[in-house]
Design a protein around this motif. Structure first.
Motif, PDB file in Angstrom:
ATOM      1  N   THR A  84       0.845  -1.189   0.000  1.00  0.00           N
ATOM      2  CA  THR A  84       0.000   0.000   0.000  1.00  0.00           C
ATOM      3  C   THR A  84       0.881   1.241   0.000  1.00  0.00           C
ATOM      4  OG1 THR A  84      -1.671  -1.194   1.284  1.00  0.00           O
ATOM      5  CG2 THR A  84      -1.856   1.204   1.200  1.00  0.00           C
ATOM      6  N   ASP A  85       0.594   2.159  -0.910  1.00  0.00           N
ATOM      7  CA  ASP A  85       1.354   3.406  -1.008  1.00  0.00           C
ATOM      8  C   ASP A  85       0.610   4.500  -0.239  1.00  0.00           C
ATOM      9  OD1 ASP A  85       2.914   5.544  -1.628  1.00  0.00           O
ATOM     10  OD2 ASP A  85       2.866   5.260  -3.794  1.00  0.00           O
ATOM     11  N   LEU A  86       1.217   4.962   0.866  1.00  0.00           N
ATOM     12  CA  LEU A  86       0.628   6.038   1.665  1.00  0.00           C
ATOM     13  C   LEU A  86       1.398   7.348   1.502  1.00  0.00           C
ATOM     14  CD1 LEU A  86       0.030   4.086   5.023  1.00  0.00           C
ATOM     15  CD2 LEU A  86      -1.582   4.455   3.152  1.00  0.00           C
ATOM     16  N   SER A  87       2.322   7.396   0.547  1.00  0.00           N
ATOM     17  CA  SER A  87       3.220   8.545   0.445  1.00  0.00           C
ATOM     18  C   SER A  87       2.529   9.818  -0.007  1.00  0.00           C
ATOM     19  CB  SER A  87       4.366   8.222  -0.520  1.00  0.00           C
ATOM     20  OG  SER A  87       3.868   7.951  -1.823  1.00  0.00           O
ATOM     21  N   THR A  88       1.322   9.706  -0.577  1.00  0.00           N
ATOM     22  CA  THR A  88       0.636  10.908  -1.065  1.00  0.00           C
ATOM     23  C   THR A  88      -0.118  11.623   0.053  1.00  0.00           C
ATOM     24  OG1 THR A  88      -1.300   9.578  -1.677  1.00  0.00           O
ATOM     25  CG2 THR A  88       0.378   9.937  -3.379  1.00  0.00           C
ATOM     26  N   TYR A  89      -0.191  11.021   1.237  1.00  0.00           N
ATOM     27  CA  TYR A  89      -0.917  11.637   2.347  1.00  0.00           C
ATOM     28  C   TYR A  89       0.019  12.522   3.166  1.00  0.00           C
ATOM     29  CZ  TYR A  89      -4.501   8.161   1.273  1.00  0.00           C
ATOM     30  OH  TYR A  89      -5.445   7.411   0.644  1.00  0.00           O
ATOM     31  N   GLY A  90      -0.570  13.438   3.927  1.00  0.00           N
ATOM     32  CA  GLY A  90       0.215  14.270   4.818  1.00  0.00           C
ATOM     33  C   GLY A  90       0.804  13.455   5.958  1.00  0.00           C
ATOM     34  N   SER A  91       1.761  14.055   6.666  1.00  0.00           N
ATOM     35  CA  SER A  91       2.506  13.338   7.689  1.00  0.00           C
ATOM     36  C   SER A  91       1.600  12.729   8.753  1.00  0.00           C
ATOM     37  CB  SER A  91       3.520  14.281   8.350  1.00  0.00           C
ATOM     38  OG  SER A  91       4.177  13.627   9.414  1.00  0.00           O
ATOM     39  N   GLN A  92       0.689  13.531   9.328  1.00  0.00           N
ATOM     40  CA  GLN A  92      -0.174  13.021  10.384  1.00  0.00           C
ATOM     41  C   GLN A  92      -1.124  11.949   9.855  1.00  0.00           C
ATOM     42  OE1 GLN A  92      -2.274  16.033  12.574  1.00  0.00           O
ATOM     43  NE2 GLN A  92      -3.549  14.565  13.681  1.00  0.00           N
ATOM     44  N   ASP A  93      -1.642  12.182   8.650  1.00  0.00           N
ATOM     45  CA  ASP A  93      -2.569  11.220   8.049  1.00  0.00           C
ATOM     46  C   ASP A  93      -1.861   9.893   7.789  1.00  0.00           C
ATOM     47  OD1 ASP A  93      -4.948  10.308   7.139  1.00  0.00           O
ATOM     48  OD2 ASP A  93      -4.979  11.460   5.279  1.00  0.00           O
ATOM     49  N   ARG A  94      -0.588   9.959   7.345  1.00  0.00           N
ATOM     50  CA  ARG A  94       0.176   8.725   7.111  1.00  0.00           C
ATOM     51  C   ARG A  94       0.312   7.915   8.381  1.00  0.00           C
ATOM     52  NH1 ARG A  94       3.874  11.902   4.145  1.00  0.00           N
ATOM     53  NH2 ARG A  94       5.366  11.775   5.868  1.00  0.00           N
ATOM     54  N   GLU A  95       0.657   8.588   9.488  1.00  0.00           N
ATOM     55  CA  GLU A  95       0.854   7.872  10.750  1.00  0.00           C
ATOM     56  C   GLU A  95      -0.457   7.267  11.238  1.00  0.00           C
ATOM     57  OE1 GLU A  95       3.735   7.164  12.138  1.00  0.00           O
ATOM     58  OE2 GLU A  95       4.669   8.207  10.440  1.00  0.00           O
ATOM     59  N   GLU A  96      -1.562   8.003  11.070  1.00  0.00           N
ATOM     60  CA  GLU A  96      -2.856   7.471  11.501  1.00  0.00           C
ATOM     61  C   GLU A  96      -3.242   6.259  10.670  1.00  0.00           C
ATOM     62  OE1 GLU A  96      -5.501  10.749  11.209  1.00  0.00           O
ATOM     63  OE2 GLU A  96      -4.825  11.708  13.082  1.00  0.00           O
ATOM     64  N   ARG A  97      -3.014   6.331   9.366  1.00  0.00           N
ATOM     65  CA  ARG A  97      -3.342   5.203   8.499  1.00  0.00           C
ATOM     66  C   ARG A  97      -2.425   4.008   8.783  1.00  0.00           C
ATOM     67  NH1 ARG A  97      -6.571   6.337   3.926  1.00  0.00           N
ATOM     68  NH2 ARG A  97      -7.304   8.504   3.928  1.00  0.00           N
ATOM     69  N   THR A  98      -1.180   4.287   9.112  1.00  0.00           N
ATOM     70  CA  THR A  98      -0.261   3.197   9.469  1.00  0.00           C
ATOM     71  C   THR A  98      -0.723   2.501  10.744  1.00  0.00           C
ATOM     72  OG1 THR A  98       1.629   4.304   8.438  1.00  0.00           O
ATOM     73  CG2 THR A  98       2.116   2.645  10.114  1.00  0.00           C
ATOM     74  N   ALA A  99      -1.082   3.285  11.753  1.00  0.00           N
ATOM     75  CA  ALA A  99      -1.582   2.712  13.003  1.00  0.00           C
ATOM     76  C   ALA A  99      -2.840   1.888  12.763  1.00  0.00           C
ATOM     77  CB  ALA A  99      -1.847   3.818  14.016  1.00  0.00           C
ATOM     78  N   ARG A 100      -3.699   2.380  11.867  1.00  0.00           N
ATOM     79  CA  ARG A 100      -4.931   1.648  11.569  1.00  0.00           C
ATOM     80  C   ARG A 100      -4.619   0.316  10.882  1.00  0.00           C
ATOM     81  NH1 ARG A 100      -7.761   5.190   8.033  1.00  0.00           N
ATOM     82  NH2 ARG A 100      -7.652   6.576   9.834  1.00  0.00           N
ATOM     83  N   GLN A 101      -3.643   0.332   9.986  1.00  0.00           N
ATOM     84  CA  GLN A 101      -3.259  -0.906   9.304  1.00  0.00           C
ATOM     85  C   GLN A 101      -2.695  -1.931  10.294  1.00  0.00           C
ATOM     86  OE1 GLN A 101      -3.078  -1.982   6.014  1.00  0.00           O
ATOM     87  NE2 GLN A 101      -3.725  -0.205   4.849  1.00  0.00           N
ATOM     88  N   ILE A 102      -1.898  -1.466  11.252  1.00  0.00           N
ATOM     89  CA  ILE A 102      -1.326  -2.376  12.248  1.00  0.00           C
ATOM     90  C   ILE A 102      -2.430  -2.977  13.109  1.00  0.00           C
ATOM     91  CG2 ILE A 102       0.170  -2.514  14.280  1.00  0.00           C
ATOM     92  CD1 ILE A 102       1.902  -0.342  12.993  1.00  0.00           C
TER      93      ILE A 102
END
Length: 476
Positions: free
Chosen positions: A132-150
């Motif tokens: 999954t490519d999350l690089s297009t999201y902002g910094s905070q959004d990336r971390e939130e989406r990463t936490a959700r994936q985990i």
């Protein structure tokens, strides 16, 4: 070259020839019958043949619970990879690790025969990896989406009968930053396995997945041995002896409401705990033994007894050849600590040392063979100070760091009947701090009760340091 004697081929060679002449479906049966006639060694050895083997007692319990609680047995691990990652190289390494460890290529199925649940190894690995490519999201959004994936990874539905026991996610946060998430079923992957897995993954990434050779012993070797050893005279005698040790201890009572999981974060106060651990070290006690002795005092006072039985998860890798294998080897070792005679805390530390050494010498016995729902264990509290080996996850040009994940479901893993337990306190000692998580049964106790256990440990250690020769510390 075939071994021969003066009169012709050896007995072993003749036997191999006779087996080879049989149809494949009869060949494996013949191997199993021959193995059953041989004395059972005290430790696992490489099995003969590659056919199904009986599942372990713990696997059978997890398999049954998965039927009514889907996703219960899934655990999750995540690491952050900072640096220029080669995804194709990572895929090759992951495939190589799956090929190296038979536990990651197994399926559990009901044989319908006397063996019941059996474990079968697939010949070729099946890598399940989503990117999954999350690089297009902002910094905070990336971390939130990463936490959700985990978090989602920890709830991944596995298929033990289909061989779907692991699932990987590779999250791209930027060209030089990725997160690798592993979801695995507890039936084939324990806490120790995470270190083995990461070590092998790093070697496969550096040198190529195809260069990873299998370990000396595989988990199916252990599983096939466990059933035979428990049924052997030596195994039966060890089992009877260990049951007799706890015959006089009352079994844990099952909560009327069943089981509902709750969690509390744990951080022990450094002052009394550090001083208490120093006192323990002066008496030759490890930090685990010292904390266990203090908890035994707390529980003995609670129950109005002069003994405490506490369950502790043990790695179960009682022979060095198992340390390099992925699998579910964990068992729970009941430790019976004697507080009779109101011993000073120093004396209690010596008793605890002896009790721990005695208990850990029986790691070969699975807790599911010792106790079950009809004969619950004589403990309702579990305690662990985890000391999994530190893993230098060395990838060329990449910095690796562990990411926190959702709390593990230890009570269901460690307890033959989770409703007969109140709490599992799992701690980690790192950088001078002792922290962790207390998992508890909401249907049996309240968060306040769990906090009282923890503060009780601190209070016992505080008083022990102030008056280590006083018998009042262990008075119930």
């Amino acid at each position: 070259m075939t071994a021969t004697t003066a009169s012709g081929p050896s007995g072993a060679a003749r036997l191999d020839g006779a087996l080879a002449a049989l149809p494949e479906h009869k060949r494996e049966l013949a191997r199993l019958l021959l193995a059953a006639r041989q004395p059972v060694p005290a430790r696992p050895v490489p099995r003969s043949g590659a056919g199904p083997v009986p599942a372990t007692a713990l696997q059978a319990r997890l398999w049954n619970r998965e039927r009514t609680h889907p996703g219960m047995g899934t655990g999750s691990h995540a690491v952050r990879l900072t640096g220029r990652l080669d995804p194709a190289r990572l895929r090759d390494a992951l495939t190589g690790v799956l090929r190296r460890h038979e536990a990651l290529r197994t399926r559990l199925t009901d044989s319908g025969g006397p063996d019941g649940l059996v474990l079968t190894v697939d010949g070729e690995p099946c890598l399940r990896l989503t990117q999954t490519d999350l690089s297009t999201y902002g910094s905070q959004d990336r971390e939130e989406r990463t936490a959700r994936q985990i978090t989602e990874s920890a709830g991944t539905l596995m298929g033990l009968d289909s061989g779907r026991t692991s699932w990987f996610r590779l999250l791209r946060l930027s060209p030089d930053e990725h997160v690798l998430v592993l979801a695995s079923h507890l039936a084939v992957f324990d806490g120790w396995s995470s270190g083995v897995f990461l070590t092998d993954l790093a070697a496969g990434y550096r040198d190529g997945g195809g260069r990873l050779s299998p370990p000396d012993l595989q988990f199916p070797d252990y599983a096939g041995w466990q059933r035979r050893w428990l049924g052997s005279p030596d195994g039966a005698a060890d089992l009877a002896h260990r049951r007799a040790v706890f015959a006089g201890d009352p079994p844990a009572r099952r909560a009327v409401g069943g089981f509902e999981r709750g969690y509390l974060p744990v951080r022990l106060a450094r002052g009394p705990v550090d001083a208490g651990l120093a006192l323990g070290a002066s008496q030759g006690a490890t930090p685990f033994m010292t904390l266990l002795a203090a908890l035994a005092v707390v529980l003995a006072r609670r129950d109005g007894r002069t003994t405490s039985v506490i369950g502790t998860p043990a790695a179960g890798r009682f022979t060095g050849e198992l340390e390099g294998a992925v699998g579910q080897f964990t068992t729970v070792v009941p430790i019976r600590i004697d507080l009779a005679g109101e011993p000073p805390f120093r004396e209690l530390l010596h008793r605890t040392r002896a009790a721990v050494a005695e208990a850990l010498s029986h790691q070969r016995l699975p807790v599911d063979a010792l106790f079950d729902k009809d004969s619950p264990p004589p403990y309702d509290t579990l305690f662990a100070l985890h000391n999994y080996p530190a893993v230098p996850f060395d990838l060329p040009g990449i910095e690796v760091s562990q990411l926190p994940g959702p709390p593990a479901r230890h009570l269901e893993l460690y307890s033959p009947d989770p409703a007969a337990t109140t709490a599992c306190v799992g701690l980690v000692e790192r950088d001078g701090e002792i922290t962790g998580t207390a998992e508890y049964n909401r249907r049996a106790v309240t968060p306040a009760y769990v906090r009282e256990l923890l503060t009780g440990i601190e209070e016992v250690l505080d008083r022990a340091v102030a008056a280590p020769a006083s018998p009042t510390i262990t008075r119930h």
